[in-house]
Enzyme design. Structure first.
Site, PDB file in Angstrom:
ATOM      1  N   GLY A  36      80.278  -1.711 -58.842  1.00  0.00           N
ATOM      2  CA  GLY A  36      78.855  -1.906 -59.171  1.00  0.00           C
ATOM      3  C   GLY A  36      78.310  -0.710 -59.939  1.00  0.00           C
ATOM      4  N   HIS A  37      78.596   0.502 -59.424  1.00  0.00           N
ATOM      5  CA  HIS A  37      78.160   1.714 -60.131  1.00  0.00           C
ATOM      6  C   HIS A  37      78.835   1.796 -61.508  1.00  0.00           C
ATOM      7  CE1 HIS A  37      77.785   3.241 -55.835  1.00  0.00           C
ATOM      8  NE2 HIS A  37      76.578   3.440 -56.308  1.00  0.00           N
ATOM      9  N   GLN A  61      65.660   9.882 -47.984  1.00  0.00           N
ATOM     10  CA  GLN A  61      65.493   8.424 -47.985  1.00  0.00           C
ATOM     11  C   GLN A  61      66.177   7.741 -46.802  1.00  0.00           C
ATOM     12  OE1 GLN A  61      67.514   8.046 -51.982  1.00  0.00           O
ATOM     13  NE2 GLN A  61      68.266   6.134 -51.107  1.00  0.00           N
ATOM     14  N   LYS A 150      70.615  -5.218 -56.990  1.00  0.00           N
ATOM     15  CA  LYS A 150      70.841  -5.418 -55.560  1.00  0.00           C
ATOM     16  C   LYS A 150      69.706  -4.769 -54.768  1.00  0.00           C
ATOM     17  CE  LYS A 150      74.081  -3.549 -52.501  1.00  0.00           C
ATOM     18  NZ  LYS A 150      73.119  -3.094 -51.565  1.00  0.00           N
ATOM     19  N   ASP A 151      69.227  -3.633 -55.278  1.00  0.00           N
ATOM     20  CA  ASP A 151      68.062  -2.995 -54.656  1.00  0.00           C
ATOM     21  C   ASP A 151      66.825  -3.461 -55.422  1.00  0.00           C
ATOM     22  OD1 ASP A 151      69.381  -1.166 -52.677  1.00  0.00           O
ATOM     23  OD2 ASP A 151      70.397  -0.533 -54.498  1.00  0.00           O
ATOM     24  N   SER A 186      78.691  -2.524 -52.274  1.00  0.00           N
ATOM     25  CA  SER A 186      77.829  -1.480 -51.725  1.00  0.00           C
ATOM     26  C   SER A 186      78.722  -0.383 -51.166  1.00  0.00           C
ATOM     27  CB  SER A 186      76.975  -2.065 -50.597  1.00  0.00           C
ATOM     28  OG  SER A 186      76.434  -1.032 -49.804  1.00  0.00           O
TER      29      SER A 186
HETATM   30  O1  PAF Z   1      70.100   3.334 -55.194  1.00  0.00           O
HETATM   31  C1  PAF Z   1      70.525   4.452 -54.829  1.00  0.00           C
HETATM   32  O2  PAF Z   1      71.715   4.719 -54.751  1.00  0.00           O
HETATM   33  C2  PAF Z   1      69.521   5.533 -54.451  1.00  0.00           C
HETATM   34  O3  PAF Z   1      68.411   4.979 -53.822  1.00  0.00           O
HETATM   35  C3  PAF Z   1      69.095   6.401 -55.643  1.00  0.00           C
HETATM   36  C4  PAF Z   1      68.360   5.594 -56.689  1.00  0.00           C
HETATM   37  C5  PAF Z   1      70.329   7.047 -56.268  1.00  0.00           C
HETATM   38  C6  PAF Z   1      68.165   7.511 -55.174  1.00  0.00           C
HETATM   39  O4  PAF Z   1      68.777   8.341 -54.238  1.00  0.00           O
END
Ligand code: PAF
Length: 281
Positions: A36-37, A61, A150-151, A186
């Site tokens: 995905g990345h 976060q 996905k987010d 993920s």
């Molecule tokens: O989606 C993510 O992996 C994280 O929320 C991000 C955008 C890198 C911020 O830490």
């Protein structure tokens, strides 16, 4: 591959890119990179002269310390995955470098959109995301930044962050990449046991059912059927909602377009997924 760890290094690098009139793409990540990345990075490489990938597990976060502790960290493996890309550089700072005391920051009000779904279930999560992305945007000043759909809610909040602080960055939402059985990719999937991995696919089965029955059967009935699929597989649902794609407010009737959003615990691992559903009305 150039790997920077300090703000100072990024500042100098940024000046060089600007002097050479390079278009900069930015892919923020928390590492434990997967396909995905990589698809975000590949798209960014096509659309820019140079791409910066940040790798930083952002403690702000995480609303639960156990979740932060168990988040996978594998910097060397991440770097190896990107190594062949000649126009990619890395920023992998530590916490002190990411959040130095002297950098000013006034939090953006998240508004209603930040209080629903993930906002309601993970207090402080989006405040932490906005904080780190604000710092990264201000430092890197990319032309384009790439985020996964996905987010879904995070993407909406990043778009409002971009407007609120006037960054002027082109925010690009990229489609969710799935395993062959449908499970959304993920970094958290790495923490699933073999059996949990088999059961986790129930999430994508449930949202696919919603997509297929969208507009055909009563909305509550369809939600119930989707919940059943996930619960039968032994997952604990945190929320399963069908919401308006712009406001993220709950839909009580089908509309032309909606998004179904799910968060569920597969053992200790909290997974999220979503799918846009067009009604056949
Ligand atoms: O989606 C993510 O992996 C994280 O929320 C991000 C955008 C890198 C911020 O830490």
């Amino acid at each position: 591959m150039q790997t920077f760890v300090t703000r100072e290094e990024i500042f100098i690098w940024r000046e060089q890119q600007q002097a050479e009139q390079k278009q900069i793409g930015f892919v923020p990540t928390m590492g434990a990179l997967h396909q995905g990345h990589l698809s975000l990075v590949e798209q960014a490489c096509k659309e820019n002269d140079i791409v910066l990938v940040s790798i930083f597990v952002n403690p702000k976060q995480f609303n639960q310390s156990a979740d932060l502790q168990s988040y996978p960290r594998m910097l060397s493996a991440d770097l190896a995955l990107l190594h062949h890309l000649s126009n990619v550089v890395i920023f992998a700072p530590d916490e002190h470098e990411m959040y130095p005391a002297h950098i000013p920051y006034s939090p953006m009000p998240l508004g209603k959109i930040g209080q629903l779904l993930e906002g309601a279930h993970r207090p402080g999560h989006f405040e932490g995301v906005v904080h780190v992305v604000h710092h990264l945007f201000a430092l890197i000043q990319p032309h384009r930044a790439y985020f996964g759909q996905k987010d879904f809610q995070q993407l909406a909040i990043i778009r409002s962050l971009n407007e609120y602080y006037g960054f002027g960055i082109n925010i690009i939402g990229c489609e969710t990449i799935r395993e062959s059985d449908g499970l959304a990719m993920s970094s958290r999937n790495l923490r699933l046991t073999h059996d949990q991995r088999q059961n986790a696919v129930s999430i994508s089965k449930a949202i696919t059912l919603i997509k297929n029955r969208c507009g055909l059967d009563p909305i509550e009935e369809v939600k119930q059927a989707a919940r059943y699929i996930i619960e039968q597989a032994g997952l604990a649902i945190d929320y399963l909602e069908i919401v308006d794609p712009t406001t993220l407010e709950k839909c009580t009737e089908w509309q032309q377009l909606q998004v179904c959003c799910v968060a569920a615990f597969c053992g200790e691992v909290r997974l999220i997924d979503n799918m846009l559903c067009e009604s056949v009305l």
